[in-house]
Design a protein around this motif. Structure first.
Motif, PDB file in Angstrom:
ATOM      1  N   GLY A  81       1.010  -0.918   0.381  1.00 44.19           N
ATOM      2  CA  GLY A  81      -0.156   0.190   0.014  1.00 44.19           C
ATOM      3  C   GLY A  81       0.523   1.562   0.130  1.00 44.19           C
ATOM      4  N   PHE A  82      -0.108   2.713  -0.127  1.00 44.19           N
ATOM      5  CA  PHE A  82       1.141   3.521   0.324  1.00 44.19           C
ATOM      6  C   PHE A  82       1.271   3.966   1.238  1.00 44.19           C
ATOM      7  CE2 PHE A  82      -1.976   5.743  -2.932  1.00 44.19           C
ATOM      8  CZ  PHE A  82      -1.318   4.736  -4.487  1.00 44.19           C
ATOM      9  N   PRO A  83       2.796   4.666   1.370  1.00 42.68           N
ATOM     10  CA  PRO A  83       3.285   5.320   2.878  1.00 42.68           C
ATOM     11  C   PRO A  83       1.928   5.211   3.544  1.00 42.68           C
ATOM     12  CG  PRO A  83       4.327   6.746   0.687  1.00 42.68           C
ATOM     13  CD  PRO A  83       2.978   6.125   0.578  1.00 42.68           C
ATOM     14  N   CYS A  84       1.536   5.009   4.406  1.00 42.75           N
ATOM     15  CA  CYS A  84       0.634   5.547   5.417  1.00 42.75           C
ATOM     16  C   CYS A  84      -0.228   4.841   5.206  1.00 42.75           C
ATOM     17  CB  CYS A  84       1.097   7.119   5.971  1.00 42.75           C
ATOM     18  SG  CYS A  84       0.554   7.760   7.502  1.00 42.75           S
ATOM     19  N   SER A  85      -0.721   4.241   5.111  1.00 43.53           N
ATOM     20  CA  SER A  85      -2.090   3.322   4.560  1.00 43.53           C
ATOM     21  C   SER A  85      -2.540   2.893   5.622  1.00 43.53           C
ATOM     22  CB  SER A  85      -2.031   2.441   3.077  1.00 43.53           C
ATOM     23  OG  SER A  85      -1.303   1.499   3.307  1.00 43.53           O
ATOM     24  N   GLY A  86      -1.875   1.797   6.659  1.00 43.80           N
ATOM     25  CA  GLY A  86      -2.313   0.879   7.008  1.00 43.80           C
ATOM     26  C   GLY A  86      -2.132  -0.332   7.262  1.00 43.80           C
ATOM     27  N   LYS A  87      -1.067  -0.385   6.596  1.00 52.30           N
ATOM     28  CA  LYS A  87      -0.063  -1.863   6.604  1.00 52.30           C
ATOM     29  C   LYS A  87       0.073  -2.633   8.136  1.00 52.30           C
ATOM     30  CE  LYS A  87       2.790  -0.031   4.081  1.00 52.30           C
ATOM     31  NZ  LYS A  87       2.681   1.605   3.961  1.00 52.30           N
ATOM     32  N   SER A  88       0.271  -1.682   9.103  1.00 51.44           N
ATOM     33  CA  SER A  88       0.955  -2.072  10.308  1.00 51.44           C
ATOM     34  C   SER A  88      -0.589  -1.986  11.234  1.00 51.44           C
ATOM     35  CB  SER A  88       1.551  -0.762  10.914  1.00 51.44           C
ATOM     36  OG  SER A  88       2.896  -1.150  10.200  1.00 51.44           O
ATOM     37  N   ASP A 151       5.882  -6.690   6.452  1.00 51.55           N
ATOM     38  CA  ASP A 151       4.667  -5.339   6.906  1.00 51.55           C
ATOM     39  C   ASP A 151       5.427  -4.421   5.976  1.00 51.55           C
ATOM     40  OD1 ASP A 151       4.093  -2.997   7.519  1.00 51.55           O
ATOM     41  OD2 ASP A 151       4.077  -2.943   9.504  1.00 51.55           O
ATOM     42  N   SER A 152       5.979  -4.109   5.376  1.00 49.22           N
ATOM     43  CA  SER A 152       6.524  -2.964   4.882  1.00 49.22           C
ATOM     44  C   SER A 152       6.351  -2.508   2.909  1.00 49.22           C
ATOM     45  CB  SER A 152       7.969  -3.537   4.349  1.00 49.22           C
ATOM     46  OG  SER A 152       7.672  -4.777   3.314  1.00 49.22           O
ATOM     47  N   PRO A 153       6.073  -1.273   2.604  1.00 48.99           N
ATOM     48  CA  PRO A 153       5.922  -1.160   1.750  1.00 48.99           C
ATOM     49  C   PRO A 153       5.265  -1.529   0.493  1.00 48.99           C
ATOM     50  CG  PRO A 153       7.135   1.329   2.105  1.00 48.99           C
ATOM     51  CD  PRO A 153       7.491  -0.643   3.297  1.00 48.99           C
ATOM     52  N   ASN A 154       6.954  -2.738   0.766  1.00 46.77           N
ATOM     53  CA  ASN A 154       6.362  -3.641  -1.058  1.00 46.77           C
ATOM     54  C   ASN A 154       5.713  -3.369  -2.406  1.00 46.77           C
ATOM     55  OD1 ASN A 154       7.332  -6.195   0.891  1.00 46.77           O
ATOM     56  ND2 ASN A 154       5.469  -5.791   1.410  1.00 46.77           N
ATOM     57  N   TYR A 155       5.748  -2.528  -2.639  1.00 45.61           N
ATOM     58  CA  TYR A 155       4.727  -1.681  -3.557  1.00 45.61           C
ATOM     59  C   TYR A 155       5.899  -1.763  -5.087  1.00 45.61           C
ATOM     60  CZ  TYR A 155       9.656   1.281  -3.742  1.00 45.61           C
ATOM     61  OH  TYR A 155      10.529   1.816  -3.832  1.00 45.61           O
ATOM     62  N   ILE A 156       7.000  -2.961  -5.446  1.00 47.55           N
ATOM     63  CA  ILE A 156       7.726  -3.225  -6.361  1.00 47.55           C
ATOM     64  C   ILE A 156       7.398  -4.371  -6.850  1.00 47.55           C
ATOM     65  CG2 ILE A 156       9.546  -3.171  -7.789  1.00 47.55           C
ATOM     66  CD1 ILE A 156      10.957  -1.625  -5.612  1.00 47.55           C
ATOM     67  N   LYS A 157       6.419  -4.723  -8.222  1.00 43.80           N
ATOM     68  CA  LYS A 157       6.233  -5.562  -8.772  1.00 43.80           C
ATOM     69  C   LYS A 157       7.350  -7.104  -8.659  1.00 43.80           C
ATOM     70  CE  LYS A 157       4.923  -6.013 -12.858  1.00 43.80           C
ATOM     71  NZ  LYS A 157       4.058  -5.578 -14.241  1.00 43.80           N
ATOM     72  N   CYS A 175      -0.194 -14.630   0.774  1.00 46.36           N
ATOM     73  CA  CYS A 175      -1.566 -14.171   0.442  1.00 46.36           C
ATOM     74  C   CYS A 175      -0.680 -13.000   0.672  1.00 46.36           C
ATOM     75  CB  CYS A 175      -2.585 -14.212   1.065  1.00 46.36           C
ATOM     76  SG  CYS A 175      -2.620 -13.444   2.518  1.00 46.36           S
ATOM     77  N   LEU A 176      -1.557 -12.309  -0.567  1.00 47.64           N
ATOM     78  CA  LEU A 176      -1.451 -10.457  -0.084  1.00 47.64           C
ATOM     79  C   LEU A 176      -2.693  -9.462   0.334  1.00 47.64           C
ATOM     80  CD1 LEU A 176       1.319  -8.299  -1.439  1.00 47.64           C
ATOM     81  CD2 LEU A 176      -0.191  -8.275  -4.066  1.00 47.64           C
ATOM     82  N   ASP A 205       5.465  11.635  -1.803  1.00 42.82           N
ATOM     83  CA  ASP A 205       4.911  11.793  -2.885  1.00 42.82           C
ATOM     84  C   ASP A 205       5.956  10.757  -3.879  1.00 42.82           C
ATOM     85  OD1 ASP A 205       3.643  13.690  -2.353  1.00 42.82           O
ATOM     86  OD2 ASP A 205       4.533  15.251  -2.903  1.00 42.82           O
ATOM     87  N   ALA A 206       7.169  10.839  -3.272  1.00 47.89           N
ATOM     88  CA  ALA A 206       7.449   9.948  -4.447  1.00 47.89           C
ATOM     89  C   ALA A 206       7.187   7.967  -3.892  1.00 47.89           C
ATOM     90  CB  ALA A 206       9.788   9.484  -3.742  1.00 47.89           C
ATOM     91  N   LEU A 207       7.578   8.013  -2.823  1.00 50.24           N
ATOM     92  CA  LEU A 207       7.167   6.650  -2.503  1.00 50.24           C
ATOM     93  C   LEU A 207       4.713   6.076  -3.387  1.00 50.24           C
ATOM     94  CD1 LEU A 207       7.852   5.932   0.724  1.00 50.24           C
ATOM     95  CD2 LEU A 207       8.175   4.512  -1.592  1.00 50.24           C
ATOM     96  N   VAL A 208       4.335   7.336  -3.662  1.00 54.54           N
ATOM     97  CA  VAL A 208       3.024   7.128  -4.488  1.00 54.54           C
ATOM     98  C   VAL A 208       2.939   6.898  -6.210  1.00 54.54           C
ATOM     99  CG1 VAL A 208       1.021   8.371  -4.661  1.00 54.54           C
ATOM    100  CG2 VAL A 208       1.412   8.299  -2.183  1.00 54.54           C
ATOM    101  N   GLN A 209       4.063   7.561  -5.711  1.00 56.43           N
ATOM    102  CA  GLN A 209       4.295   7.985  -7.691  1.00 56.43           C
ATOM    103  C   GLN A 209       5.299   6.310  -8.347  1.00 56.43           C
ATOM    104  OE1 GLN A 209       6.536  10.913  -9.195  1.00 56.43           O
ATOM    105  NE2 GLN A 209       5.696  11.700 -10.715  1.00 56.43           N
ATOM    106  N   ARG A 210       5.710   5.827  -6.913  1.00 56.79           N
ATOM    107  CA  ARG A 210       6.528   4.224  -7.450  1.00 56.79           C
ATOM    108  C   ARG A 210       5.474   3.451  -7.625  1.00 56.79           C
ATOM    109  NH1 ARG A 210      11.222   4.696  -3.828  1.00 56.79           N
ATOM    110  NH2 ARG A 210      11.575   7.124  -3.470  1.00 56.79           N
ATOM    111  N   PHE A 211       4.920   3.673  -6.390  1.00 59.74           N
ATOM    112  CA  PHE A 211       3.691   2.388  -5.939  1.00 59.74           C
ATOM    113  C   PHE A 211       3.405   1.396  -6.847  1.00 59.74           C
ATOM    114  CE2 PHE A 211       0.400  -0.331  -4.950  1.00 59.74           C
ATOM    115  CZ  PHE A 211       0.287   0.026  -3.940  1.00 59.74           C
TER     116      PHE A 211
END
Ligand SMILES: Nc1ncnc2c1ncn2[C@@H]1O[C@H](COP(=O)(O)OP(=O)(O)OP(=O)(O)O)[C@@H](O)[C@H]1O
Length: 347
Positions: A81-88, A151-157, A175-176, A205-211
């Motif tokens: 998820g995005f940074p600060c999106s409630g993952k933890s 529990d980390s951003p895991n935003y890279i495919k 599962c994801l 902003d960079a992390l949102v964009q790279r997601f």
């Protein structure tokens, strides 16, 4: 590989205890807990097998057999998820639910490793190292006792794909969970949290964009659970997915095959030596920043600096040791794999 001889009377006790006969070999050395052993099989050189590499394996103390316990691995749950999106928050919710049903849970995350995330996510090299550390922590922790939550951003495919290869390799389900938020919502949550937990706006902003959004049509993003901020986590469905579903079948590139053919070892030796020689020769006329073409590989070596012969030898040796334990029968890919390994290891 020759067919397995029957274990005979001496080992029936092990078989009665639920161990499967895994292979027959010559055991040269065993440590006192029988979880590390040096073995020799057919024409291969002796190899040290550790419990970590050979999950569930145990050799018989009094004969030349290795047994494998057909136990179930505990699953991996990957958050994204995005940074600060409630993952933890979602990780903790899942942890509490699982613990209430008597399961042990282990959460791995960047906050657990205690990193300064604003510094790490501003530097691609540090970020890559963090991803490597998290993946290694997951690999160490996947066992038969605890459910592991990453529990980390895991935003890279590609990174999620690597995690998928890992779970295929150890034969455990996963599962994801995608925590879906609008960027402005996450941004507000970020601004409202403790200063020492906040992302600075540039990094946010960079992390949102790279997601890279997960897609359940990809095997590595499936099964995928999405959860919006006001939704309940589908705990029952998640439990069904991770406890009542089989692990994805291993394939050639992820299956454990510690017994390599002589031809494979010969090729491994030859191909890696050729790459080292090519790099050493090319360096005579190159400068840092150059790219080196290697015979037999479509990947190119990226040279951030000049490498010494001893460093190249050491990297070659590491690659050979690793590949022997994880042989890939696709010999034509060895040069590419070694080039990738070099590029990942040289900074
Ligand atoms: N569903 C929600 N509703 C309102 N606020 C929330 C919700 N989920 C999380 N938050 C708030 O967002 C902040 C970050 O939550 P959390 O740590 O769970 O997110 P995260 O995605 O793990 O963050 P990070 O990217 O820093 O790891 C917390 O302060 C929390 O109060």
């Amino acid at each position: 590989m020759t067919s397995l001889p029957t274990s005979g009377g001496r080992n029936t006790q092990r078989e009665r205890e639920g161990w499967d006969l895994h292979c027959y070999c010559r055991i040269l050395l065993v440590n006192h807990s029988y979880d590390h052993f040096l073995w020799e099989h057919e024409n291969t050189r002796p190899a040290l097998i550790s419990a970590r590499e050979q999950r569930g394996c145990l050799c018989s103390s009094d004969s030349n057999y290795i047994f494998k316990r057909p136990f179930e691995e505990m699953p991996l749950v990957v958050l994204c998820g995005f940074p600060c999106s409630g993952k933890s928050s979602r990780s903790q919710e899942l942890q509490e639910h699982l613990e209430q049903s008597g399961r042990k849970v282990h959460i791995i995350g960047d906050h657990v490793l205690g990193v300064d995330r604003n510094a790490v996510y501003a530097d691609s090299k540090k970020e890559k190292e963090l991803r490597g550390s998290l993946r290694a922590a997951v690999e160490r922790k996947l066992n038969k006792e605890e459910v592991v939550i990453l529990d980390s951003p895991n935003y890279i495919k590609g990174y999620r794909y690597e995690l998928f290869c890992l779970i295929k390799h150890v034969q455990t389900p996963h599962c994801l969970i995608h925590c879906i938020t609008a960027p402005e919502i996450s941004s507000t949550w970020n601004q409202n949290r403790d200063k020492n937990e906040q992302y600075n706006q540039e990094i946010f902003d960079a992390l949102v964009q790279r997601f890279e959004f997960p897609d359940s049509r990809n095997r590595w993003d499936s099964p995928l659970f999405t959860v919006h901020k006001d939704e309940k986590l589908p705990l029952e469905q998640i439990c069904n997915a991770i406890f009542h579903r089989k692990a994805p079948p291993p394939n050639q590139s992820t299956q454990m095959q510690p017994l390599s053919s002589t031809n494979f070892l010969h090729e491994l030796d030859k191909v890696t030596q050729e790459v080292v020689t090519t790099v050493l020769n090319a360096q005579k006329t190159s400068v840092p920043g150059d790219v080196i073409m290697v015979p037999g590989a479509s990947e190119k070596v990226q040279l951030p600096r000049i490498l010494s012969m001893s460093e190249l030898r050491r990297l070659r040796q590491q690659f050979i040791s690793y590949t022997k334990l994880h042989p890939n029968e696709n010999i034509s890919q060895l040069a590419n794999m070694f080039v990738q390994y070099l590029n990942q290891s040289i900074h």
